[in-house]
Write a protein that holds these residues in place. Structure first.
Motif, PDB file in Angstrom:
ATOM      1  N   ASP A 143       0.835  -1.203   0.000  1.00 42.00           N
ATOM      2  CA  ASP A 143       0.000   0.000   0.000  1.00 42.00           C
ATOM      3  C   ASP A 143       0.873   1.257   0.000  1.00 42.00           C
ATOM      4  OD1 ASP A 143      -2.281  -1.514   0.049  1.00 42.00           O
ATOM      5  OD2 ASP A 143      -2.685  -1.229   2.182  1.00 42.00           O
ATOM      6  N   PHE A 144       0.520   2.217  -0.837  1.00 44.74           N
ATOM      7  CA  PHE A 144       1.204   3.508  -0.877  1.00 44.74           C
ATOM      8  C   PHE A 144       0.395   4.485  -0.033  1.00 44.74           C
ATOM      9  CE2 PHE A 144       2.072   7.728  -2.340  1.00 44.74           C
ATOM     10  CZ  PHE A 144       3.414   7.735  -2.682  1.00 44.74           C
ATOM     11  N   TYR A 145       1.001   4.982   1.062  1.00 46.57           N
ATOM     12  CA  TYR A 145       0.263   5.800   2.024  1.00 46.57           C
ATOM     13  C   TYR A 145       0.497   7.297   1.879  1.00 46.57           C
ATOM     14  CZ  TYR A 145      -0.670   1.368   4.387  1.00 46.57           C
ATOM     15  OH  TYR A 145      -1.077   0.090   4.677  1.00 46.57           O
ATOM     16  N   GLY A 146       1.604   7.709   1.287  1.00 49.29           N
ATOM     17  CA  GLY A 146       1.871   9.119   1.083  1.00 49.29           C
ATOM     18  C   GLY A 146       2.780   9.724   2.129  1.00 49.29           C
ATOM     19  N   LYS A 147       3.611  10.647   1.697  1.00 45.03           N
ATOM     20  CA  LYS A 147       4.615  11.301   2.533  1.00 45.03           C
ATOM     21  C   LYS A 147       4.022  11.895   3.804  1.00 45.03           C
ATOM     22  CE  LYS A 147       7.797  15.299   2.162  1.00 45.03           C
ATOM     23  NZ  LYS A 147       6.995  16.317   2.890  1.00 45.03           N
ATOM     24  N   GLU A 148       2.890  12.609   3.679  1.00 38.92           N
ATOM     25  CA  GLU A 148       2.305  13.300   4.830  1.00 38.92           C
ATOM     26  C   GLU A 148       1.830  12.324   5.906  1.00 38.92           C
ATOM     27  OE1 GLU A 148       1.327  13.554   1.735  1.00 38.92           O
ATOM     28  OE2 GLU A 148       1.414  15.647   1.056  1.00 38.92           O
ATOM     29  N   ALA A 149       1.390  11.143   5.493  1.00 36.50           N
ATOM     30  CA  ALA A 149       0.915  10.153   6.453  1.00 36.50           C
ATOM     31  C   ALA A 149       2.034   9.711   7.391  1.00 36.50           C
ATOM     32  CB  ALA A 149       0.327   8.955   5.717  1.00 36.50           C
ATOM     33  N   TYR A 150       3.229   9.513   6.856  1.00 37.03           N
ATOM     34  CA  TYR A 150       4.363   9.114   7.688  1.00 37.03           C
ATOM     35  C   TYR A 150       4.799  10.256   8.606  1.00 37.03           C
ATOM     36  CZ  TYR A 150       4.629   4.937   4.879  1.00 37.03           C
ATOM     37  OH  TYR A 150       4.324   3.742   4.273  1.00 37.03           O
ATOM     38  N   GLU A 151       4.695  11.477   8.127  1.00 35.97           N
ATOM     39  CA  GLU A 151       5.074  12.621   8.953  1.00 35.97           C
ATOM     40  C   GLU A 151       4.168  12.750  10.170  1.00 35.97           C
ATOM     41  OE1 GLU A 151       6.920  15.439   5.373  1.00 35.97           O
ATOM     42  OE2 GLU A 151       4.854  15.715   6.039  1.00 35.97           O
ATOM     43  N   VAL A 152       2.863  12.666   9.949  1.00 33.97           N
ATOM     44  CA  VAL A 152       1.935  12.835  11.062  1.00 33.97           C
ATOM     45  C   VAL A 152       2.024  11.654  12.029  1.00 33.97           C
ATOM     46  CG1 VAL A 152      -0.105  11.799   9.949  1.00 33.97           C
ATOM     47  CG2 VAL A 152      -0.405  13.570  11.660  1.00 33.97           C
ATOM     48  N   MET A 153       2.275  10.452  11.494  1.00 31.81           N
ATOM     49  CA  MET A 153       2.401   9.282  12.365  1.00 31.81           C
ATOM     50  C   MET A 153       3.686   9.342  13.177  1.00 31.81           C
ATOM     51  SD  MET A 153       1.184   6.477  13.587  1.00 31.81           S
ATOM     52  CE  MET A 153      -0.124   5.830  12.532  1.00 31.81           C
ATOM     53  N   ALA A 154       4.802   9.719  12.552  1.00 31.25           N
ATOM     54  CA  ALA A 154       6.076   9.796  13.276  1.00 31.25           C
ATOM     55  C   ALA A 154       5.994  10.809  14.417  1.00 31.25           C
ATOM     56  CB  ALA A 154       7.204  10.166  12.317  1.00 31.25           C
ATOM     57  N   LYS A 155       5.368  11.929  14.148  1.00 28.99           N
ATOM     58  CA  LYS A 155       5.223  12.962  15.184  1.00 28.99           C
ATOM     59  C   LYS A 155       4.407  12.427  16.358  1.00 28.99           C
ATOM     60  CE  LYS A 155       3.677  17.739  15.916  1.00 28.99           C
ATOM     61  NZ  LYS A 155       2.836  17.448  17.092  1.00 28.99           N
ATOM     62  N   TYR A 156       3.304  11.760  16.060  1.00 26.99           N
ATOM     63  CA  TYR A 156       2.454  11.240  17.135  1.00 26.99           C
ATOM     64  C   TYR A 156       3.175  10.159  17.941  1.00 26.99           C
ATOM     65  CZ  TYR A 156      -1.606   9.532  19.651  1.00 26.99           C
ATOM     66  OH  TYR A 156      -2.482   9.166  20.659  1.00 26.99           O
ATOM     67  N   LEU A 157       3.852   9.243  17.262  1.00 19.73           N
ATOM     68  CA  LEU A 157       4.537   8.163  17.968  1.00 19.73           C
ATOM     69  C   LEU A 157       5.665   8.681  18.844  1.00 19.73           C
ATOM     70  CD1 LEU A 157       4.740   5.421  15.184  1.00 19.73           C
ATOM     71  CD2 LEU A 157       3.224   5.469  17.164  1.00 19.73           C
ATOM     72  N   THR A 158       6.356   9.713  18.388  1.00 13.73           N
ATOM     73  CA  THR A 158       7.416  10.311  19.206  1.00 13.73           C
ATOM     74  C   THR A 158       6.846  10.849  20.509  1.00 13.73           C
ATOM     75  OG1 THR A 158       8.683  10.897  17.232  1.00 13.73           O
ATOM     76  CG2 THR A 158       9.222  12.069  19.255  1.00 13.73           C
ATOM     77  N   GLU A 159       5.669  11.420  20.444  1.00 14.41           N
ATOM     78  CA  GLU A 159       5.015  11.967  21.625  1.00 14.41           C
ATOM     79  C   GLU A 159       4.492  10.869  22.548  1.00 14.41           C
ATOM     80  OE1 GLU A 159       2.070  14.369  19.766  1.00 14.41           O
ATOM     81  OE2 GLU A 159       3.468  15.990  19.250  1.00 14.41           O
ATOM     82  N   CYS A 160       4.417   9.622  22.044  1.00 11.38           N
ATOM     83  CA  CYS A 160       3.891   8.504  22.831  1.00 11.38           C
ATOM     84  C   CYS A 160       4.969   7.739  23.587  1.00 11.38           C
ATOM     85  CB  CYS A 160       3.140   7.529  21.919  1.00 11.38           C
ATOM     86  SG  CYS A 160       1.602   8.179  21.256  1.00 11.38           S
ATOM     87  N   GLU A 161       6.216   8.123  23.431  1.00 15.48           N
ATOM     88  CA  GLU A 161       7.317   7.429  24.111  1.00 15.48           C
ATOM     89  C   GLU A 161       7.043   7.355  25.610  1.00 15.48           C
ATOM     90  OE1 GLU A 161      10.652   5.374  24.820  1.00 15.48           O
ATOM     91  OE2 GLU A 161       9.991   5.969  22.804  1.00 15.48           O
ATOM     92  N   GLY A 162       7.110   6.145  26.172  1.00 13.13           N
ATOM     93  CA  GLY A 162       6.895   5.938  27.597  1.00 13.13           C
ATOM     94  C   GLY A 162       5.442   5.769  28.005  1.00 13.13           C
ATOM     95  N   LYS A 163       4.511   5.908  27.073  1.00 12.91           N
ATOM     96  CA  LYS A 163       3.093   5.773  27.389  1.00 12.91           C
ATOM     97  C   LYS A 163       2.612   4.347  27.100  1.00 12.91           C
ATOM     98  CE  LYS A 163       1.944  10.595  26.230  1.00 12.91           C
ATOM     99  NZ  LYS A 163       1.096  11.458  25.363  1.00 12.91           N
ATOM    100  N   THR A 164       1.422   4.029  27.589  1.00  9.79           N
ATOM    101  CA  THR A 164       0.755   2.773  27.257  1.00  9.79           C
ATOM    102  C   THR A 164      -0.651   3.092  26.761  1.00  9.79           C
ATOM    103  OG1 THR A 164      -0.078   2.476  29.517  1.00  9.79           O
ATOM    104  CG2 THR A 164       2.038   1.447  28.977  1.00  9.79           C
ATOM    105  N   GLY A 165      -1.180   2.202  25.952  1.00  9.99           N
ATOM    106  CA  GLY A 165      -2.547   2.367  25.471  1.00  9.99           C
ATOM    107  C   GLY A 165      -2.763   3.584  24.606  1.00  9.99           C
ATOM    108  N   ALA A 166      -1.704   4.107  23.991  1.00 13.25           N
ATOM    109  CA  ALA A 166      -1.804   5.276  23.113  1.00 13.25           C
ATOM    110  C   ALA A 166      -1.656   4.801  21.674  1.00 13.25           C
ATOM    111  CB  ALA A 166      -0.741   6.308  23.463  1.00 13.25           C
TER     112      ALA A 166
END
Length: 323
Positions: A143-166
Motif C-alpha cells: 500500500d502507498f500511504y503518502g509522505k504526509e501520512a508518515y510525517e503525522v504518524m512519526a510525530k504522534y509516535l514520538t510523543e507517545c514514548e513511555g506511554k501505554t494504550g496510546a
C-alpha cells in the motif's frame, strides 16, 4: 552521543524528551501475504522508474519522517529473495526480519486440520513482539500511504514514548481507496468529536455500485456505504503494550472463532475495537492530506505507475530513489 541519538536530535526536533532518552519509532512492514488476487509476489513488484516497489517508497517516506528502524514480517519460503533487495545497506536504516507461518501459535495450540489461510494481520504483528520495544507503526507492504501520512504518524509516535494504550491510525476516505477492477476489503471507522476512534469494522467485498456509490456484500446481501466514510488502510500506530494485549486476544480467538470457522482471521481491528471498548486504550484518528493507492489487482499497476511518475515530476521523490 551514538548514531541513533544524533538522528533523534536531527530528525525529531519536536521531541520533548532528553536526547539521551529519545527513541525513534519503528516501522513494521507486513509483507508475508501471497498476493493471491494480484497473481504475483506484489511486495517486490516494480512500479518506479528504476523498478522500485511500493514498499521502497514507504521506507523512503518513513526514513525522512523520522523512523529509526524497519522490521519486515515475511515468510521463510521467500526470505532469501526478499532480503537481497530489502536490506539495511540499501535503506540506510537498521533492518530486522521476522517470520509468519501457520504453526506459530501459543503453547497448547496446533494448526486445525484443513487450515491453509494465514491467521491475519494481528497475528503478523505478533511475530515482531521480541524485536520491537518502542512505539511503532504497522503498514501493509503493498500500500502507498503518502509522505504526509508518515510525517503525522512519526510525530504522534514520538510523543507517545513511555506511554501505554496510546494507539493511532491514519484514515482515508473510502472513495480514494477503491479499485476499478474488483472488490476490496476496508476497515470502516467512526470517530468522536475529539478524533478518537469509536469503532472499526472490517468489511470485505466492497465494490462500486451502478449509481456511482459503494456497497459491501456479506452473507445477508448487499449493503450501501457512504463514499466519504473514513476507512482504515492498516496504517496503525501502537505503543509496545499492544503486543501483550494481542497475545491474550489471540488465545481467546483460537479458543473461539477459530474453532468454528476454519477461515477466521485475527485482524488488527478486532484487537483495536476490544481495547477501546474495555478501556485499555484510546486510538487517535490522524488526519493528513496524503493520498492512498495500491495494487490489489494486476490491472491497478499501470495507474500506480502513472501516479508515481507524477509525484516524481512534482519533486516529491527523486527519480532514482536510493542513489
Amino acid at each position: 552521543m551514538n548514531t541513533q541519538q544524533k538522528n533523534c536530535k536531527l530528525q525529531t526536533a519536536n521531541c520533548q524528551l532528553s536526547t539521551a532518552n529519545c527513541q525513534l519509532p519503528t516501522l513494521l512492514v507486513l509483507a508475508a501475504g501471497m498476493g493471491s488476487r494480484y497473481g504475483a509476489l506484489k511486495q517486490m513488484d516494480g512500479v518506479g522508474p528504476n523498478n522500485e516497489a511500493i514498499l521502497d517508497y514507504s521506507i523512503y517516506d518513513a526514513k525522512r519522517a523520522g523512523f529509526g528502524k524497519v522490521v519486515f514480517v515475511i515468510r521463510e519460503d521467500f526470505a532469501e529473495a526478499f532480503k537481497k533487495v530489502n536490506n539495511a545497506e540499501k535503506f540506510g536504516l537498521p533492518v530486522e526480519y521476522v517470520y509468519q507461518s501457520l504453526d506459530k501459535l501459543p503453547a497448547g495450540f496446533c494448526v486445525p486440520e484443513g487450515r491453509v489461510k494465514p491467521w491475519g494481520t494481528c497475528h503478523a504483528v505478533l511475530m515482531a513482539k521480541d524485536v520491537i520495544h518502542e512505539p511503532f507503526a504497522a503498514i501493509n507492504a503493498d500500500d502507498f500511504y503518502g509522505k504526509e501520512a508518515y510525517e503525522v504518524m512519526a510525530k504522534y509516535l514520538t510523543e507517545c514514548e513511555g506511554k501505554t494504550g496510546a494507539y493511532s491510525m491514519v484514515a482515508y476516505k473510502l472513495r480514494n481507496t477503491m479499485s476499478d477492477f474488483g472488490t476490496v476489503s476496508r476497515g470502516i471507522c467512526t470517530a468522536d468529536a475529539d478524533g478518537n476512534l469509536l469503532t472499526i469494522v472490517e468489511r470485505t467485498a466492497i465494490g462500486h455500485t451502478n449509481d456511482g456509490g459503494a456497497a459491501y456484500t456479506d452473507e445477508t446481501g448487499s449493503h450501501p456505504l457512504d463514499m466519504d466514510s473514513l476507512v482504515s488502510m492498516n496504517f496503525f500506530g501502537f505503543t509496545p503494550d499492544f503486543f501483550t494485549y494481542s497475545e491474550k486476544g489471540f488465545v481467546e480467538f483460537l479458543k473461539g472463532p477459530a474453532q468454528t470457522n476454519i477461515k477466521a482471521e485475527f485482524f488488527i481491528p478486532l484487537m483495536v475495537n476490544q481495547a477501546i471498548n474495555d478501556g485499555s486504550a484510546k486510538l487517535k484518528v490522524l488526519s493528513s492530506n496524503a493520498s492512498w493507492f495500491g495494487v490489489t489487482y494486476k490491472e491497478d499497476k499501470p495507474d500506480v505507475m502513472r501516479k508515481i511518475r507524477e509525484l516524481i515530476e512534482k519533486g516529491i521523490y527523486p527519480k532514482d530513489l536510493w542513489k
